[in-house]
Scaffold this motif. Structure first.
Motif, PDB file in Angstrom:
ATOM      1  N   ASN A 116       0.882  -1.169   0.000  1.00 24.76           N
ATOM      2  CA  ASN A 116       0.000   0.000   0.000  1.00 24.76           C
ATOM      3  C   ASN A 116       0.918   1.216   0.000  1.00 24.76           C
ATOM      4  N   PRO A 117       1.145   1.792  -1.175  1.00 26.27           N
ATOM      5  CA  PRO A 117       2.133   2.877  -1.270  1.00 26.27           C
ATOM      6  C   PRO A 117       1.670   4.153  -0.592  1.00 26.27           C
ATOM      7  N   ASN A 120       2.089  10.034  -3.373  1.00 25.93           N
ATOM      8  CA  ASN A 120       3.122  10.538  -4.293  1.00 25.93           C
ATOM      9  C   ASN A 120       4.275   9.567  -4.551  1.00 25.93           C
ATOM     10  N   SER A 121       4.058   8.281  -4.312  1.00 24.79           N
ATOM     11  CA  SER A 121       5.140   7.328  -4.575  1.00 24.79           C
ATOM     12  C   SER A 121       4.804   6.365  -5.723  1.00 24.79           C
ATOM     13  N   HIS A 122       3.691   6.588  -6.398  1.00 20.78           N
ATOM     14  CA  HIS A 122       3.259   5.650  -7.444  1.00 20.78           C
ATOM     15  C   HIS A 122       4.277   5.530  -8.577  1.00 20.78           C
ATOM     16  N   TRP A 125       6.853   2.934  -7.665  1.00 16.13           N
ATOM     17  CA  TRP A 125       6.324   1.571  -7.725  1.00 16.13           C
ATOM     18  C   TRP A 125       6.096   1.119  -9.165  1.00 16.13           C
ATOM     19  N   GLU A 126       5.696   2.032 -10.040  1.00 17.39           N
ATOM     20  CA  GLU A 126       5.545   1.682 -11.453  1.00 17.39           C
ATOM     21  C   GLU A 126       6.896   1.293 -12.049  1.00 17.39           C
ATOM     22  N   GLN A 131       1.751  -2.985 -10.161  1.00 13.53           N
ATOM     23  CA  GLN A 131       0.557  -2.487 -10.825  1.00 13.53           C
ATOM     24  C   GLN A 131      -0.598  -2.435  -9.850  1.00 13.53           C
ATOM     25  N   LYS A 132      -1.549  -1.609 -10.172  1.00 14.32           N
ATOM     26  CA  LYS A 132      -2.719  -1.449  -9.309  1.00 14.32           C
ATOM     27  C   LYS A 132      -3.475  -2.774  -9.229  1.00 14.32           C
ATOM     28  N   ASN A 144      -5.668   1.696  -2.173  1.00 14.72           N
ATOM     29  CA  ASN A 144      -5.092   1.482  -3.507  1.00 14.72           C
ATOM     30  C   ASN A 144      -3.876   0.574  -3.508  1.00 14.72           C
ATOM     31  N   LEU A 146      -0.983  -2.005  -4.485  1.00 15.18           N
ATOM     32  CA  LEU A 146      -0.258  -2.329  -5.694  1.00 15.18           C
ATOM     33  C   LEU A 146       0.331  -3.723  -5.518  1.00 15.18           C
TER      34      LEU A 146
END
Length: 159
Positions: A116-117, A120-122, A125-126, A131-132, A144, A146
């Motif tokens: 669970n990020p 502002n860290s997506h 992680w991408e 992925q979501k 949300n 990932l």
């Protein structure tokens, strides 16, 4: 950058002092200090904490918990997976690959990973190929989650 060594952190008062440096940077929601304090027994206790040291100081850390497949509602077929929590790199060391080294260490177990990020860290992680999650357990609503999938495992369908 030279090869980064990820270490399992001991549950002791020295590690507790190291964790205080992270809390001072204002990341209260990421602080593992309370987790650590409740787990201090002795040095050889099983620790869910991992970190990277630079010059003798802890500069990056994460919690990594293995979840038994009987509780898995994310992956098909049901599978043991890792839950990666509270990944944090001290501000001066960000953008230098330390966070990536921690994530790569977790991926080395070759188990699916859920996180669970924080806000502002997506983008990070991408880049790590997370992925979501399309299937969310009730407790994850609003967080949300990932996921990262090793080869041969797929995410559970939402139906």
């Amino acid at each position: 950058m030279k090869e980064v060594k990820v270490e399992k952190l001991l549950i002791n008062y020295k590690t507790l002092e190291e964790f205080k440096r992270f809390k001072e940077y204002g990341h209260q929601e990421l602080s593992m200090l309370e987790d650590l304090q409740s787990n201090i027994v002795e040095n050889d206790s099983e620790s869910p904490f991992y970190g990277v040291y630079y010059g003798g100081s802890l500069i990056a850390r994460m919690s990594l918990y293995k979840v038994d497949k009987k509780y898995d509602q994310y992956f098909e077929p049901q599978h043991d997976y890792l839950e990666l929590w509270k990944l944090e790199v001290l501000p001066h060391y960000r953008g230098k690959g330390y966070g990536k080294s921690l994530v790569d260490y977790a991926k080395g177990y070759n188990l699916p990973i859920k996180t669970n990020p924080r806000v502002n860290s997506h983008g990070f992680w991408e880049r790590m190929k997370f992925q979501k999650a399309t299937y969310e357990m009730e407790r994850d609503f609003g967080q949300n989650p990932l996921i990262w999938l090793p080869e041969g495992i797929s995410e559970r369908n939402t139906q």
